[in-house]
Design an enzyme around this catalytic site. Structure first.
Site, short mmCIF file in Angstrom:
data_model
loop_
_atom_site.label_atom_id
_atom_site.label_comp_id
_atom_site.label_asym_id
_atom_site.label_seq_id
_atom_site.Cartn_x
_atom_site.Cartn_y
_atom_site.Cartn_z
N LYS A 108 2.29 24.99 -3.95
CA LYS A 108 1.05 24.41 -3.42
C LYS A 108 1.19 22.90 -3.38
CE LYS A 108 -1.73 28.31 -4.99
NZ LYS A 108 -2.78 28.80 -5.92
N LYS A 166 3.93 39.71 -3.95
CA LYS A 166 2.52 39.52 -4.30
C LYS A 166 1.69 40.65 -3.70
CE LYS A 166 1.33 35.29 -5.12
NZ LYS A 166 0.85 33.90 -4.99
N GLU A 193 4.17 40.06 -8.87
CA GLU A 193 2.82 39.71 -9.32
C GLU A 193 2.03 40.99 -9.61
OE1 GLU A 193 -0.19 36.67 -7.45
OE2 GLU A 193 -0.49 38.63 -6.52
N ARG A 247 0.82 -1.22 0.00
CA ARG A 247 0.00 0.00 0.00
C ARG A 247 0.86 1.26 0.00
NH1 ARG A 247 -3.04 1.74 -2.68
NH2 ARG A 247 -4.01 -0.32 -2.56
N ASP A 304 -1.32 37.67 -13.16
CA ASP A 304 -2.29 36.87 -12.42
C ASP A 304 -3.71 37.07 -12.94
OD1 ASP A 304 -2.95 35.05 -10.34
OD2 ASP A 304 -3.67 36.72 -9.12
#
Length: 286
Positions: free
Chosen positions: A136, A168, A199, A101, A221
């Site tokens: 992410k 950002k 960004e 597994r 973006d």
């Protein structure tokens, strides 16, 4: 492609085995396996896809029993069809069934990432755009998830916060809402080997940034294809351009056709579907 070294992978696989074996071990195999029983098995694809994660699968068996023989038939990066034998695994029944597994969890998950990446790479073929993942990723699994992206023909964005400066919207807010102030503060702090990416959500922000001396990379973006084309024209080769936000297999080709250098897709690592792979009895070895 070059696999990740075992010393990077062993802690992940050991953690998976410890979680699976608990305090009492594999009660089912212990009850049913005859002493010294050897199994001949094969890892077999049940879907079309691209392989990634064989080193982790191998460790899931050999950490239990180093005598297990793990023979790779289709290495990482290989394209497979249903029924393709990816690797053959021979060894004592407790090692094979005890590690099954964990081996399949890693192999199926990473092969799913490689498969999804390869699909986007095919979609943008003929354009200048590279397909790139993001940060992410699942905590603790970033290195192997980004490896799987490379196995599928993609590229990696930064691995950690200290790889580059990425300004950002929240960082711009820290600088009083001024793109110029944010860029100037970043340049004052960055070392000579540190790239600066900014960004921008609008073409006005991009114009402000260019007037302020620009950046090494512009992250465009959630822009429309028309806005992306205009942004690429504004940058005019002075920096790399990266499109991000809402990119899907259906939209990737159109976005790449705008002339951007990079397509970054967080879902390649955070919501991808595992590739169906099974561990089957190998009649060839019986």
């Amino acid at each position: 492609m070059t696999p990740l070294p075992d010393f990077m992978l062993e802690p992940l696989v050991r953690a998976g085995l410890l979680e699976d074996f608990g305090c009492g071990g594999d009660l089912t195999t212990d009850a049913l396996a005859a002493p010294g029983q050897v199994l001949h098995t094969a890892l077999v694809a049940r879907q079309d896809g691209v392989v990634a994660g064989l080193s982790l699968a191998r460790l899931a068996f050999t950490l239990i029993d180093p005598a297990v023989r793990f023979t790779v038939e289709r290495p990482d990066g290989s394209v497979v069809a249903p029924g393709t034998c990816i690797a053959r695994v021979v060894g004592a029944a407790p090692a094979i069934l005890g590690g099954e597994r964990v081996a399949l969890n890693f192999l199926s998950h990473l092969s799913g990432i490689a498969t999804a990446t390869a699909g986007i790479v095919r979609a943008v073929a003929g354009t200048r755009a590279r397909v790139c993942c993001t940060r992410k990723t699942l905590p603790g699994m970033r290195a192997i998830q980004k490896y799987a992206v490379r196995a599928g023909g993609g590229s990696n964005h930064r691995f950690r916060l200290d790889d580059a400066i990425l300004i950002k919207d929240n960082h711009i807010a820290l600088a009083g809402g001024s793109v110029r102030a944010a860029l100037e503060a970043a340049r004052a702090r960055a070392g000579h080997l540190v790239s600066i990416e900014l960004e921008v959500d609008t073409l006005d922000q991009l114009a402000e940034a260019l007037q302020a001396g620009g950046a090494d990379v512009f992250l465009l973006d959630n822009m429309t294809p028309d806005q992306l084309r205009e942004a690429v024209a504004m940058v005019a080769g002075r920096a790399l351009t990266e499109a991000s936000g809402g990119i899907t297999p259906a939209t990737a080709a159109g976005i790449a056709a705008t002339g951007v250098d990079i397509l970054s897709l967080g879902w390649l690592t955070h919501t991808v579907r595992a590739l169906d792979i099974g561990l089957d009895y190998d009649s060839r070895g019986a």
